[in-house]
Design a protein around this motif. Structure first.
Motif, PDB file in Angstrom:
ATOM      1  N   VAL A  17      12.097  61.658 -10.871  1.00  0.00           N
ATOM      2  CA  VAL A  17      12.104  59.326 -10.618  1.00  0.00           C
ATOM      3  C   VAL A  17      11.445  59.173  -9.451  1.00  0.00           C
ATOM      4  N   VAL A  18      10.714  59.132  -9.078  1.00  0.00           N
ATOM      5  CA  VAL A  18       9.673  59.272  -8.310  1.00  0.00           C
ATOM      6  C   VAL A  18       8.438  58.777  -8.782  1.00  0.00           C
ATOM      7  N   GLU A  19       7.982  59.777  -9.195  1.00  0.00           N
ATOM      8  CA  GLU A  19       7.424  59.870 -10.112  1.00  0.00           C
ATOM      9  C   GLU A  19       7.370  58.587 -11.792  1.00  0.00           C
ATOM     10  N   SER A  20       8.824  58.433 -11.722  1.00  0.00           N
ATOM     11  CA  SER A  20       8.598  57.085 -13.420  1.00  0.00           C
ATOM     12  C   SER A  20       9.019  55.800 -12.092  1.00  0.00           C
ATOM     13  N   LEU A  21       9.271  55.703 -10.891  1.00  0.00           N
ATOM     14  CA  LEU A  21       8.956  54.256  -9.780  1.00  0.00           C
ATOM     15  C   LEU A  21       7.628  53.968  -9.592  1.00  0.00           C
ATOM     16  N   GLN A  22       6.952  55.345  -9.873  1.00  0.00           N
ATOM     17  CA  GLN A  22       5.130  54.833  -9.044  1.00  0.00           C
ATOM     18  C   GLN A  22       4.486  53.473 -10.593  1.00  0.00           C
ATOM     19  N   LYS A  23       5.061  53.981 -11.364  1.00  0.00           N
ATOM     20  CA  LYS A  23       4.728  53.373 -13.093  1.00  0.00           C
ATOM     21  C   LYS A  23       5.038  52.438 -13.518  1.00  0.00           C
ATOM     22  N   ASN A  24       6.519  52.238 -12.900  1.00  0.00           N
ATOM     23  CA  ASN A  24       7.444  51.011 -13.070  1.00  0.00           C
ATOM     24  C   ASN A  24       8.279  51.281 -12.376  1.00  0.00           C
ATOM     25  N   PHE A  25       8.865  49.434 -11.737  1.00  0.00           N
ATOM     26  CA  PHE A  25       9.523  49.651 -10.558  1.00  0.00           C
ATOM     27  C   PHE A  25      10.362  48.155 -10.913  1.00  0.00           C
ATOM     28  N   PRO A  26      11.083  48.837 -12.098  1.00  0.00           N
ATOM     29  CA  PRO A  26      12.484  47.587 -12.600  1.00  0.00           C
ATOM     30  C   PRO A  26      13.426  46.839 -11.650  1.00  0.00           C
ATOM     31  N   GLU A  27      13.697  45.395 -12.352  1.00  0.00           N
ATOM     32  CA  GLU A  27      14.777  45.184 -11.361  1.00  0.00           C
ATOM     33  C   GLU A  27      16.495  45.772 -11.255  1.00  0.00           C
ATOM     34  N   SER A  28      16.492  46.393 -12.579  1.00  0.00           N
ATOM     35  CA  SER A  28      17.947  46.857 -13.405  1.00  0.00           C
ATOM     36  C   SER A  28      17.248  48.019 -14.255  1.00  0.00           C
ATOM     37  N   ILE A  29      17.481  49.088 -13.039  1.00  0.00           N
ATOM     38  CA  ILE A  29      17.378  50.567 -14.018  1.00  0.00           C
ATOM     39  C   ILE A  29      18.252  51.199 -14.659  1.00  0.00           C
ATOM     40  N   VAL A 189      12.492  53.635 -22.389  1.00  0.00           N
ATOM     41  CA  VAL A 189      11.004  52.415 -21.379  1.00  0.00           C
ATOM     42  C   VAL A 189      10.044  53.490 -21.903  1.00  0.00           C
ATOM     43  N   ASP A 190       8.645  52.959 -22.448  1.00  0.00           N
ATOM     44  CA  ASP A 190       7.598  53.800 -21.766  1.00  0.00           C
ATOM     45  C   ASP A 190       7.467  54.460 -20.513  1.00  0.00           C
ATOM     46  N   ASP A 191       6.562  55.632 -20.224  1.00  0.00           N
ATOM     47  CA  ASP A 191       6.529  56.084 -19.295  1.00  0.00           C
ATOM     48  C   ASP A 191       8.361  56.641 -18.430  1.00  0.00           C
ATOM     49  N   GLY A 192       9.227  56.542 -19.281  1.00  0.00           N
ATOM     50  CA  GLY A 192      10.879  56.777 -18.451  1.00  0.00           C
ATOM     51  C   GLY A 192       9.947  58.779 -18.432  1.00  0.00           C
ATOM     52  N   VAL A 348      14.282  74.725 -16.596  1.00  0.00           N
ATOM     53  CA  VAL A 348      14.690  72.801 -16.305  1.00  0.00           C
ATOM     54  C   VAL A 348      13.158  72.392 -17.282  1.00  0.00           C
ATOM     55  N   VAL A 349      14.060  71.505 -17.467  1.00  0.00           N
ATOM     56  CA  VAL A 349      11.813  70.712 -18.511  1.00  0.00           C
ATOM     57  C   VAL A 349      12.287  69.757 -17.902  1.00  0.00           C
ATOM     58  N   SER A 350      11.023  69.132 -17.251  1.00  0.00           N
ATOM     59  CA  SER A 350      10.806  67.264 -16.928  1.00  0.00           C
ATOM     60  C   SER A 350      10.089  66.820 -17.788  1.00  0.00           C
ATOM     61  N   LEU A 351      10.196  65.739 -18.911  1.00  0.00           N
ATOM     62  CA  LEU A 351       9.881  65.390 -19.583  1.00  0.00           C
ATOM     63  C   LEU A 351       9.600  63.544 -19.140  1.00  0.00           C
ATOM     64  N   THR A 352       7.950  63.063 -19.798  1.00  0.00           N
ATOM     65  CA  THR A 352       7.627  61.521 -19.763  1.00  0.00           C
ATOM     66  C   THR A 352       7.621  61.403 -21.192  1.00  0.00           C
ATOM     67  N   LYS A 353       7.963  59.929 -21.012  1.00  0.00           N
ATOM     68  CA  LYS A 353       8.250  59.579 -22.855  1.00  0.00           C
ATOM     69  C   LYS A 353       6.509  58.561 -23.189  1.00  0.00           C
TER      70      LYS A 353
END
Length: 362
Positions: A17-29, A189-192, A348-353
């Motif tokens: 979640v933190v890594e995703s927010l560093q790339k993209n911090f939208p108004e609506s998640i 979304v990309d990088d989600g 447990v696998v963590s993935l990035t789009k």
């Protein structure tokens, strides 16, 4: 046990979640929890995600975004029970973080996650726990409605299974998991980010004890009942569990072949069959008296498994044998506990789009 599985993945979920927010911090998640079930664990991960976003916004001094949270499971799931629990969830959210229902929109989305569920590019984070080991169907070549039973006396992969049974289960897993990834890639979304947790194995052998023994003991319980005339042996021969515990290598192979996601982390955790619960958890109070009674570890584990698979077994074997089946199963598990400390493997696998690669123009 499911709570334990969720808890071991908590740090990986927070990191994603933190890594995703560093790339993209939208108004609506947009957040989806796939295979959410209905019970005390349902909103556990959602709470963790909100806490992580709340801490990140405070650290960055950013405005708190609104949440679009989708809870998904099959249509037979008790969504009403989830909706009833939302009042207390919102009350706690308001009290601790001053977030009201107008900042957190929660909905139920019934349907199979082996296919599209959400609009394109609407999700920033996807989570699923204890669900993806369930296949969309029994491998077709094991369907005894048109073939002689290939897995006699067994209900899943076993040491005595032919190679064709291993191949059938692996092929069905590859088809299902690939479709799952393809569907999510269109919705995210990309990088989600996506964190998936499911039963698996570290051994290359699909018939290893860590992935098969629960089903082996259940088959033994059924066969003991067949010997005494409680159930027809043909019924057992014609049942195969729509389940597969993949190896880490098999999971990696499908992800790389499908191509929409990058693996950020992939870890295997050992989980005690009873979730590591202390032995005094097996002492229960009679609700009608002050008396206490003891449930063995095997019977306690049998209750856990019954809650998961009973509806599946009832459809095939009928309701009348369930009490006796799980009583015998609990006894077999007790005997197994005397020999070893059985563990399951939680992958447990963590993935990035992956983002769209734009070719430079000349």
């Amino acid at each position: 046990m499911q709570r334990k599985i969720i808890s071991v993945a908590t740090s990986i979920i927070e990191e994603a979640v933190v890594e995703s927010l560093q790339k993209n911090f939208p108004e609506s998640i947009g957040i989806a929890d796939l295979g959410c079930s209905s019970g005390p664990n349902t909103l556990m991960v959602i709470s963790e995600i909100i806490d992580t976003v709340y801490a990140s916004t405070n650290k960055l001094g950013s405005p708190f975004p609104e949440f679009r949270i989708s809870l998904n499971d099959l249509p037979g799931n008790d969504f009403n029970n989830i909706f009833i629990s939302l009042r207390e969830f919102y009350k706690k959210l308001k009290m601790e973080k001053n977030i009201g229902p107008e900042g957190c929109f929660i909905s139920g989305v019934p349907g199979s996650f082996y296919g599209r569920l959400f609009p394109k590019k609407s999700l920033h984070f996807v989570h699923s726990s204890s669900s993806l080991h369930w296949l969309s169907q029994v491998p077709p070549t094991l369907d005894s409605s048109f073939l002689q039973p290939l897995n006699k006396g067994k209900i899943y992969i076993s040491k005595n299974s032919m190679g064709s049974i291993f191949d059938a289960y692996l092929l069905q897993f590859k088809r299902d998991f690939s479709l799952f990834l393809k569907s999510r890639s269109e919705e995210m979304v990309d990088d989600g980010s996506m964190v998936l947790s499911f039963m698996g194995r570290v051994s290359a052998d699909p018939a290893c004890e860590e992935s098969c023994m629960q089903w082996e003991l259940l088959a033994q319980a059924l066969m003991s009942m067949a010997l005494e005339g409680f159930v027809e042996e043909e019924k057992i021969d014609s049942f195969n569990a729509p389940y597969y515990a993949p190896s880490a290598m098999e999971v990696t192979s499908v992800i790389e072949e499908e191509g929409s996601f990058t693996i950020t982390r992939l870890e295997a955790f050992e989980i005690d069959w009873d979730g590591g619960a202390p032995s005094n958890n097996n002492v229960h109070k009679n609700p009608n008296t002050i008396e206490k009674y003891y449930i063995s570890r095997g019977q306690q584990y049998s209750k856990t498994i019954r809650a998961v698979v009973e509806s599946l077994l009832e459809c095939h074997f009928g309701t009348e044998i369930m009490d006796e089946l799980f009583r015998r199963y609990g006894g077999l598990v007790d005997d197994y506990f005397l020999k070893t400390r059985p563990k399951s493997i939680d992958l447990v696998v963590s993935l990035t789009k992956k983002g769209l690669i734009v070719e430079p123009t000349m």
